[in-house]
Design an enzyme around this catalytic site. Structure first.
Site, PDB file in Angstrom:
ATOM      1  N   GLU A 433      -9.526  -6.589   4.335  1.00 12.82           N
ATOM      2  CA  GLU A 433     -10.738  -7.409   4.501  1.00 12.82           C
ATOM      3  C   GLU A 433     -11.128  -7.554   5.966  1.00 12.82           C
ATOM      4  O   GLU A 433     -11.490  -8.646   6.428  1.00 12.82           O
ATOM      5  CB  GLU A 433     -10.544  -8.776   3.844  1.00 12.82           C
ATOM      6  N   GLU A 511      -6.883  -5.705  -4.404  1.00  8.18           N
ATOM      7  CA  GLU A 511      -6.506  -7.118  -4.491  1.00  8.18           C
ATOM      8  C   GLU A 511      -7.349  -7.745  -5.587  1.00  8.18           C
ATOM      9  O   GLU A 511      -8.583  -7.605  -5.580  1.00  8.18           O
ATOM     10  CB  GLU A 511      -6.729  -7.822  -3.153  1.00  8.18           C
TER      11      GLU A 511
END
Length: 834
Positions: A433, A511
């Site tokens: 991220e 994820e």
């Protein structure tokens, strides 16, 4: 005949003696002294550290507390969570005192070191900004606390004398988004070799061609320290041994003509046994380096023979078999043990995950410990090691972005060299991220830079990253299109669109889920909720609550089940971890996560059985929730869920049928893509869960009878209303452990009624005492708001349960743990050590 046997034995012992002489490895674990003070004098030879704390490495200085709201209190906006303005985050990094400086000193001897030999010191990990001194001289510096690193200390070490090692570490505030640990929290090794030697991580082994009849092993071995005039006299003899220690292949070669300081060997292994999750067969390559007739080094490389292939639109194939990741993300802390590495604790976590049906771990968001990789090799668990939580753009003021340009390549190379021979490692993950996803100029270039390093150092494995900005990486920056495998964090409703736009025709859930729950806590009414908070700082174990950016487990499963291009997922997270108490950002004393399928004490939540019912078809799962002890709820609606790998089940309350429920397999990903999420929107869940939403509570017995596809009753499970708390039950995960001073037994502590039913509301303070060949190491209850210190031998159970941990000493015998609580009958358990 006896003389022949003795002669052979002598030859074998002499061979081992020669090997021991040419290479030795010494674990530096005992005799360390530690302080939280800071002075330049601490590196000085002869400094008096006798008043410092005596510790054993691995050591995490911060796990002993105390907890405080002021420990690394951060005032930031977590943009990846959707926060627009800075706010106070108490407990974001666990509320433990890891920030600051710590010094370690060790006096040690190096009996294997002498004039003409080489010495290397290897740190598996030290948190962080490690500055290392030997005999008063600085020998090296390494910033990143999660990485392994090593320094040549030949010129600093004194043969035949006591040497002094000093290490300064510093953790800065706002440098982490979770509890990072502190100190020399992984092992330290002193490696002594001859002048001609294979350096640390000096081999690269691949198996480019594999069939049932034959496997080609290609081994590259680097050698240092020889004179150019000796080049033609160097030879390498490599013998490959199978899992039983039998030699199965051998090759002798000279140095490569094409690359300096490198041996290149090709060795055939007949009838290879392949490494897989189900059968993790390992081989060992033992390489002997000769200069003329003199043995200079013996270096071993453990490996597995397996293939991995990603095929567009068809999926991932391990050894030619289609394989989906049934994975979890795990942080590196070991709950009440903190970040200090312990092999027994790591293997316990893997056992718990494998029993659930998990086949892969993403080491989020950092490099793993060697013990984890070794255990995954041996136990059959795929690994996706991850590198960085930041690239050039900041998430935190003191995060890795400050060092990325200078250190990223060095850190990534160390990781790959460390683990590229391990068969459990099947994919590299270069980031999580990272804000650079939105940088149209530099974002894709940085991704290419890191992926190119992976390909250069290890061309055998695909590369991914966890991306959470699908619009940016798929449409604007094209970062997703350039990755070997496009990994997406959350937003499964975007999978189909992303798949259509990307040339790889493969989607990885890098994820997923971020469902939140607290073990044994149930909230009413039972509704799907996002970012729900309550006065008790807990989340519902009905498994219907998630974060603003995330979803429930079935929202991910349905895509990977319905489409071959969905190659599986890594759930956030396998275990609760210290820090990130979402959704309780500002609500001290919340200081540990609620994301885990298993709580901080290693006790499964209800969600564990939901995943097991879907992932592990080899083990019967029939699990009822909630508990059935609800004084004051008589007559009120109390839904009952059943997690099972059977297609149907019938529910009974006090003998009265509540009807049969059957999983609705007609529900598809495509068919639910446009369904709006509401408080009572459980359509995807109906494909995987059995739910009775209108049942009323009355004390007594809940029984579920499971039916197979033909309607035959095949299993049943019962939950009863508990009586008054009566006694303590103790159950050990292992009743016999090693007397090595490191091994652990994890003991589940339960408060039960006179009939052995768990008392789900019990919060008794339990006190422990230990006698014999060990000591009380730590305990945890899984309560994310408890500020009780882990190492003290007393703690309140959380909803009737906790875990107590005992550790062996180095004397064989017995460890006796006694547990006492006011108003309860005490309990004892005996653990053998040998």
């Amino acid at each position: 005949m006896k003389r022949v046997i003795l002669s052979l034995l002598s030859v074998i012992l002499m061979a081992f003696s020669v090997e021991a002489q040419v290479r030795s490895e010494q674990l530096l674990e005992k005799g360390w002294h530690f302080t939280r003070e800071d002075s330049a004098d601490f590196s000085r030879v002869g400094y008096d550290d006798s008043k410092w704390q005596e510790v054993v490495v691995p050591h995490d200085w911060a796990i002993y507390g105390p907890f405080s709201i002021n420990n690394d209190k951060q005032n930031v906006a977590i943009t990846q969570d959707g926060q627009k303005e800075a706010m106070e985050h108490a407990g974001r990094t666990g509320g433990l005192p890891f920030v600051g400086v710590g010094w370690y000193r060790l006096d040690f001897e190096a009996p294997a070191f002498e004039e003409g030999k080489r010495a290397t010191i290897l740190f598996d990990g030290a948190m962080s900004h490690a500055r290392v001194y030997v005999n008063g001289e600085e020998v090296g510096f390494w910033r990143y606390g999660y990485n392994s690193f090593h320094f040549d200390i030949t010129d600093y070490l004194k043969a035949g004398e006591v040497n002094e090692l000093a290490v300064r570490l510093e953790n800065k505030p706002e440098s982490s988004r979770w509890y990072p640990g502190a100190g020399i929290y992984r092992n330290v090794h002193l490696i002594v070799t001859e002048d001609v030697y294979v350096p640390v991580w000096g081999t690269q082994l691949t198996t480019p061609r594999v069939s049932e009849e034959l496997a080609l092993v290609e081994l590259r071995t680097k050698v240092n320290g020889y004179a150019e005039s000796d080049r033609d006299n160097l030879r390498i003899k490599t013998t490959i041994f199978d899992a039983e220690g039998k030699a199965v292949a051998e090759a002798i070669d000279a140095l490569s003509r094409y690359e300096d300081s490198m041996f290149e060997q090709k060795i055939d292994v007949e009838n290879p046994k392949l490494w897989s999750v189900e059968s993790p067969t390992l081989y060992t390559a033992q390489s002997e380096i000769y200069l003329g007739e003199e043995l200079k080094d013996v270096y071993t490389t453990r490996f597995g023979i397996r293939t991995i292939e990603i095929i567009p639109d068809k999926g991932m194939f391990i050894n030619g078999v289609e394989t989906k990741f049934k994975g979890v993300c795990n942080h590196h802390d070991l709950g009440p043990l903190g970040a200090a590495v312990n092999d027994a604790a790591i293997r316990r976590q893997i056992r718990i995950m494998k029993e659930m049906g998990c086949n892969a771990i993403r080491t989020s968001h950092n490099m793993p410990a060697p013990e984890l990789v070794r255990a995954c090799d041996e136990m059959g668990m795929m690994l996706m090691p991850e590198t960085f939580d930041e690239w050039r753009t900041a998430k935190l003021s003191n995060g890795y972005h400050n060092y990325f340009d200078e250190w990223a390549e060095r850190d990534l190379v160390n990781l790959i060299h460390n683990y590229r021979n391990n068969p459990s490692v099947v994919m590299w993950c270069i980031g999580n991220e990272v804000p650079d996803q939105g940088d149209i100029v530099w974002g894709p270039k940085l991704a290419r830079f890191l992926q190119d390093i992976c390909h250069r150092e290890d061309p055998t494995r695909p590369v991914t990253q966890g991306m959470d900005q699908p619009d940016n990486v798929v449409i604007i920056t094209n970062m997703a299109a350039m990755m070997d495998v496009a990994g997406f964090n959350y937003r499964p409703h975007r999978y189909a669109e992303n798949y259509l736009r990307l040339p790889q025709q493969i989607i990885l859930g890098s994820e997923t889920a971020s469902t939140v729950s607290s073990r044994g806590v149930y909230k009413f009414p039972v509704e799907r909720r996002s970012m729900a908070t309550y006065d008790d700082h807990q989340s519902s174990s009905y498994d219907v609550e998630h974060c603003g950016w995330s979803n429930l487990p079935e929202d991910d499963w349905i895509w990977h089940d319905d489409y071959a291009w969905g190659i599986g997922e890594f759930v956030w997270t396998g275990f609760d971890y210290l820090g990130e108490p979402t959704p309780y950002y500002t609500d001290w004393p919340s200081h540990s996560s609620l994301f885990g399928i298993v709580d901080l004490a290693g006790l499964p939540k209800d969600r564990y059985y939901l995943y097991r019912s879907h992932w592990n078809k080899d083990v019967e799962t029939l699990h009822i929730l909630p508990h059935w002890t609800w004084p004051g709820r008589e007559g009120e609606t109390t839904p009952i869920f059943v997690y099972t790998n059977y297609p149907s089940a019938e529910l009974f309350i006090n003998g009265v049928s509540q009807g049969v429920r059957t999983k609705d397999l007609s529900i598809t990903a495509e068919g639910t893509m446009e369904e709006p999420e509401t408080a009572t929107s459980f359509k995807r869940q109906q494909r995987y869960r059995l739910m009775w939403m209108d049942t009323k509570y009355q004390p007594g017995e809940v029984k579920v009878v499971a039916y197979d596809k033909d309607g035959n009753a095949v299993a049943e499970q019962v939950v009863r209303t508990a009586g008054k708390p009566h006694h303590i039950e103790l159950v050990a995960d292992r009743s016999t452990i090693k007397a090595d001073g490191r091994d652990l037994s994890f003991i589940t502590v339960r408060v039960v009624d006179k009939d052995g039913n768990l008392c789900p509301d019990a919060q008794h303070l339990v006190e422990y005492s230990v006698k014999g060949a060990g000591f009380y190491r730590a305990g945890a209850s899984g309560n994310p708001v408890s500020l009780e210190l882990f190492h003290e031998p007393r703690m309140k159970v959380f909803n009737g349960m906790m875990t107590a941990i005992v550790q062996s000493n180095e004397t064989a015998g017995e460890i006796t743990l006694t547990a006492k609580a006011k108003g309860l009958k005490s309990a004892k358990i005996v653990i053998k050590t040998e």
